[in-house]
Design a protein around this motif. Structure first.
Motif, mmCIF file in Angstrom:
data_model
loop_
_atom_site.group_PDB
_atom_site.id
_atom_site.type_symbol
_atom_site.label_atom_id
_atom_site.label_comp_id
_atom_site.label_asym_id
_atom_site.label_seq_id
_atom_site.Cartn_x
_atom_site.Cartn_y
_atom_site.Cartn_z
ATOM 1 N N SER A 1 0.850 -1.179 0.000
ATOM 2 C CA SER A 1 0.000 0.000 0.000
ATOM 3 C C SER A 1 0.880 1.221 0.000
ATOM 4 O O SER A 1 2.079 1.146 0.230
ATOM 5 C CB SER A 1 -0.915 0.002 1.223
ATOM 6 N N VAL A 2 0.285 2.342 -0.268
ATOM 7 C CA VAL A 2 1.063 3.564 -0.428
ATOM 8 C C VAL A 2 0.872 4.480 0.768
ATOM 9 O O VAL A 2 -0.256 4.739 1.177
ATOM 10 C CB VAL A 2 0.633 4.302 -1.713
ATOM 11 N N LEU B 1 12.406 9.136 -1.110
ATOM 12 C CA LEU B 1 13.099 7.949 -1.610
ATOM 13 C C LEU B 1 13.443 6.986 -0.478
ATOM 14 O O LEU B 1 13.388 5.764 -0.655
ATOM 15 C CB LEU B 1 14.370 8.368 -2.348
ATOM 16 N N LYS B 2 13.770 7.549 0.673
ATOM 17 C CA LYS B 2 14.081 6.700 1.825
ATOM 18 C C LYS B 2 12.864 5.876 2.223
ATOM 19 O O LYS B 2 12.969 4.665 2.467
ATOM 20 C CB LYS B 2 14.514 7.588 2.991
ATOM 21 N N ARG B 3 11.697 6.517 2.263
ATOM 22 C CA ARG B 3 10.468 5.795 2.606
ATOM 23 C C ARG B 3 10.123 4.762 1.545
ATOM 24 O O ARG B 3 9.647 3.670 1.854
ATOM 25 C CB ARG B 3 9.306 6.773 2.788
ATOM 26 N N ALA B 4 10.361 5.090 0.289
ATOM 27 C CA ALA B 4 10.093 4.133 -0.791
ATOM 28 C C ALA B 4 11.001 2.913 -0.690
ATOM 29 O O ALA B 4 10.555 1.772 -0.856
ATOM 30 C CB ALA B 4 10.283 4.822 -2.142
ATOM 31 N N ALA C 1 8.160 5.504 -5.039
ATOM 32 C CA ALA C 1 8.412 6.930 -4.788
ATOM 33 C C ALA C 1 7.419 7.799 -5.570
ATOM 34 O O ALA C 1 6.911 8.807 -5.051
ATOM 35 C CB ALA C 1 9.843 7.278 -5.166
ATOM 36 N N ILE C 2 7.129 7.422 -6.808
ATOM 37 C CA ILE C 2 6.151 8.159 -7.616
ATOM 38 C C ILE C 2 4.764 8.058 -6.983
ATOM 39 O O ILE C 2 4.047 9.051 -6.845
ATOM 40 C CB ILE C 2 6.115 7.607 -9.062
ATOM 41 N N ALA C 3 4.392 6.837 -6.585
ATOM 42 C CA ALA C 3 3.060 6.610 -6.014
ATOM 43 C C ALA C 3 2.859 7.405 -4.733
ATOM 44 O O ALA C 3 1.762 7.917 -4.477
ATOM 45 C CB ALA C 3 2.853 5.117 -5.757
ATOM 46 N N GLY D 1 1.346 -5.959 -10.329
ATOM 47 C CA GLY D 1 2.478 -6.420 -9.531
ATOM 48 C C GLY D 1 3.418 -5.300 -9.125
ATOM 49 O O GLY D 1 4.191 -5.442 -8.184
ATOM 50 N N GLY D 2 3.371 -4.159 -9.810
ATOM 51 C CA GLY D 2 4.223 -3.024 -9.467
ATOM 52 C C GLY D 2 3.529 -2.079 -8.494
ATOM 53 O O GLY D 2 2.296 -2.009 -8.464
ATOM 54 N N PRO D 3 4.280 -1.319 -7.692
ATOM 55 C CA PRO D 3 3.682 -0.396 -6.714
ATOM 56 C C PRO D 3 2.822 0.691 -7.330
ATOM 57 O O PRO D 3 1.930 1.229 -6.680
ATOM 58 C CB PRO D 3 4.912 0.216 -6.029
ATOM 59 N N LEU D 4 3.069 1.039 -8.581
ATOM 60 C CA LEU D 4 2.316 2.111 -9.235
ATOM 61 C C LEU D 4 0.996 1.620 -9.826
ATOM 62 O O LEU D 4 0.063 2.393 -10.033
ATOM 63 C CB LEU D 4 3.187 2.738 -10.325
ATOM 64 N N SER D 5 0.912 0.325 -10.088
ATOM 65 C CA SER D 5 -0.244 -0.241 -10.779
ATOM 66 C C SER D 5 -1.586 0.011 -10.080
ATOM 67 O O SER D 5 -2.562 0.376 -10.738
ATOM 68 C CB SER D 5 -0.031 -1.752 -10.979
ATOM 69 N N PRO D 6 -1.692 -0.170 -8.746
ATOM 70 C CA PRO D 6 -2.986 0.075 -8.100
ATOM 71 C C PRO D 6 -3.480 1.508 -8.260
ATOM 72 O O PRO D 6 -4.673 1.728 -8.489
ATOM 73 C CB PRO D 6 -2.704 -0.249 -6.621
ATOM 74 N N LEU D 7 -2.588 2.483 -8.139
ATOM 75 C CA LEU D 7 -2.992 3.879 -8.304
ATOM 76 C C LEU D 7 -3.464 4.133 -9.732
ATOM 77 O O LEU D 7 -4.492 4.796 -9.953
ATOM 78 C CB LEU D 7 -1.834 4.812 -7.956
ATOM 79 N N LEU D 8 -2.739 3.618 -10.703
ATOM 80 C CA LEU D 8 -3.130 3.801 -12.104
ATOM 81 C C LEU D 8 -4.490 3.161 -12.368
ATOM 82 O O LEU D 8 -5.295 3.695 -13.139
ATOM 83 C CB LEU D 8 -2.072 3.194 -13.032
ATOM 84 N N SER D 9 -4.758 2.020 -11.723
ATOM 85 C CA SER D 9 -6.052 1.363 -11.866
ATOM 86 C C SER D 9 -7.176 2.257 -11.379
ATOM 87 O O SER D 9 -8.213 2.399 -12.040
ATOM 88 C CB SER D 9 -6.045 0.048 -11.072
#
Length: 470
Positions: A33-34, A61-64, A138-140, A240-248
């Motif tokens: 989760s983000v 970036l540290k948190r990511a 980091a983007i998410a 499967g990527g961290p960005l995928s759920p947000l894009l969905s």
């Protein structure tokens, strides 16, 4: 580019790499989760903002990096493990950051992994490299709060402080209000069918930094490696990527807004959407209308085999279903969920696994507590748990009887447990098979609830009742 801008970029490359901290990576079952970052969301309304710089700050970036390490996961196509990422960043981060800032960074293709579904289908996962997972995370973290405030209250998937249980409870409320027909919509291979142009146009509504748009587009088009060959991806966002759920959620926000505009009662979790109406005729009309909207507006296709207009108690929603009595509407386990639970228990208690009964019980406890007494505890299932406990104890008796093997050992162990000599002789001389013997009164008596409790087997009904009281 003026001298001040050049100096600013050079300064951004100085300093420590994002992971110069002492944190030991650990494995966890935590769902990715983000954690939204605190940023000025008004930046997105400017023509040229500095959103990429916000993404590349040391703190973000540290948190990511920490999140990627916590979630562990399999390596991507380069074979790098999460535990190796920090050392790699120490040497390579200045070059990586420079390429991100000047727009030359090229994400690696994702590694294809097939996950077999309980119903016989296949879910295709795309596993990015650990470096790309960190950058996506980091983007998410920066984009999530920008889009989050505009998402619908009826959308629950992959969002902060929201969960599937919220959607199920709300659905129950609609049924209680008299909306006793459901338009159950399932999108066919949604994550593989997302139109890149449509998705990017939705992102660009709030993100004006062209460097970020270009980077996200490259992630979408990075391709998939199958059997050593990279296949280009012209549509889809790899699951499967961290960005995928947000894009969905960004993509399907148009669907939410359309349903809200029409005044429908609905709940959506990722690509599962249930719309509640009062009559079958209304349901059929809504189904056809929403199908046309999805196909024309978003270029998405409904899975006809899994979608339907039906009574809610005949359908499955996020692993649950519903039931209705004269006095109330309740939540129950869906038949497919029950089948999946039994399949898992059957696999754990397989008699020829070569594991001690103690080891089997420990594995059972872990599964039952995390899944059945965790996520599924929302359902009314006391009767099911009572039956399941009896079935589990019977399967454990089979394991014990098989492991005792010799007649002499069986006689000795049964006598030790207090069974009479006559009853013991009857059992050990029986020619019945393991499964039939496991339900005999003699074995029920000595290998019963108290015995398995002494071995540490959790009492499902007891724990479930306590959780419901809390």
């Amino acid at each position: 580019m003026d001298s001040r801008e050049t100096q600013r970029k050079q300064n951004n490359l100085k300093g420590n790499y994002p992971g110069k901290i002492t944190v030991q990576p650990r494995k966890t079952s935590e769902v990715l989760s983000v954690a939204p970052a605190r940023i000025n969301t008004n930046l997105c309304e400017e023509g040229e903002d500095h959103l990429l710089e916000a993404i590349l700050t040391k703190d973000n970036l540290k948190r990511a990096l920490e999140r990627v390490e916590r979630n562990a996961g399999a390596p991507g196509i380069d074979g790098m493990k999460t535990c190796e990422l920090r050392k790699y960043l120490q040497e390579e981060w200045p070059h990586i950051k420079a390429s991100l800032l000047d727009g030359t960074y090229l994400p690696k293709s994702v590694r294809r992994k097939e996950i077999f579904k309980p119903d016989g289908g296949i879910r295709l996962l795309g596993i990015p490299t650990v470096l790309d997972r960190m950058i996506q995370q980091a983007i998410a973290q920066i984009l999530t709060p920008i889009f989050e405030e505009g998402f619908s209250d009826h959308s629950h998937g992959f969002r902060p402080k929201r969960k599937a249980h919220d959607a199920v409870r709300n659905a129950k409320g609609y049924i209680e209000e008299g909306y006793t027909w459901v338009v159950d919509i399932d999108l066919e291979k949604y994550f593989d069918r997302v139109n890149h142009d449509i998705l990017m146009s939705r992102i660009a509504r709030k993100v004006k930094d062209k460097r970020i748009l270009k980077l996200i587009r490259r992630y979408l088009e990075a391709g998939v490696m199958i059997n050593g060959v990279v296949i280009e991806t012209e549509e889809g966002t790899p699951q499967g990527g961290p960005l995928s759920p947000l894009l969905s959620n960004i993509m399907l926000d148009d669907l939410d807004k359309e349903l809200e505009k029409r005044g429908h009662r609905f709940e959506r979790y990722a690509d599962d959407c249930n719309i509640y109406v009062q009559t079958q005729r209304a349901g059929e009309r809504v189904y056809q209308s929403i199908k046309a909207f999805l196909e024309t507006k978003l270029k998405l296709k409904i899975n006809e085999a899994k979608s339907a207009v039906d009574r809610p108690w005949n359908r499955k929603f996020l692993g649950f279903s519903f039931y209705r009595t004269k006095d109330k509407v309740g939540i129950r386990l869906a038949p497919k969920t029950i089948k999946r639970i039994k399949t898992r228990v059957r696999a754990i208690t397989k008699r020829n696994r070569g594991k001690s009964v103690q080891a089997v019980i420990e594995e059972l406890n872990q599964y039952l507590q995390s899944s059945l007494l965790g996520y599924y505890a929302l359902a009314d299932m006391k009767g099911f748990l009572t039956d399941l406990e009896g079935w589990i104890r019977r399967k454990l008796r089979v394991i014990i009887w098989k492991q005792w093997k010799r007649t002499k050992t069986r006689f000795k162990e049964l006598r030790k447990l207090g069974l009479s000599i006559e009853a013991t002789k009857t059992i050990v001389s029986s020619r019945k098979g393991y499964w039939r013997l496991s339900e005999t009164p003699q074995l029920h008596k000595v290998l019963g609830i108290a015995y398995f409790k002494s071995l540490g087997l959790i009492n499902l009904v007891e724990r479930y009742s306590l959780s419901r009281q809390g």
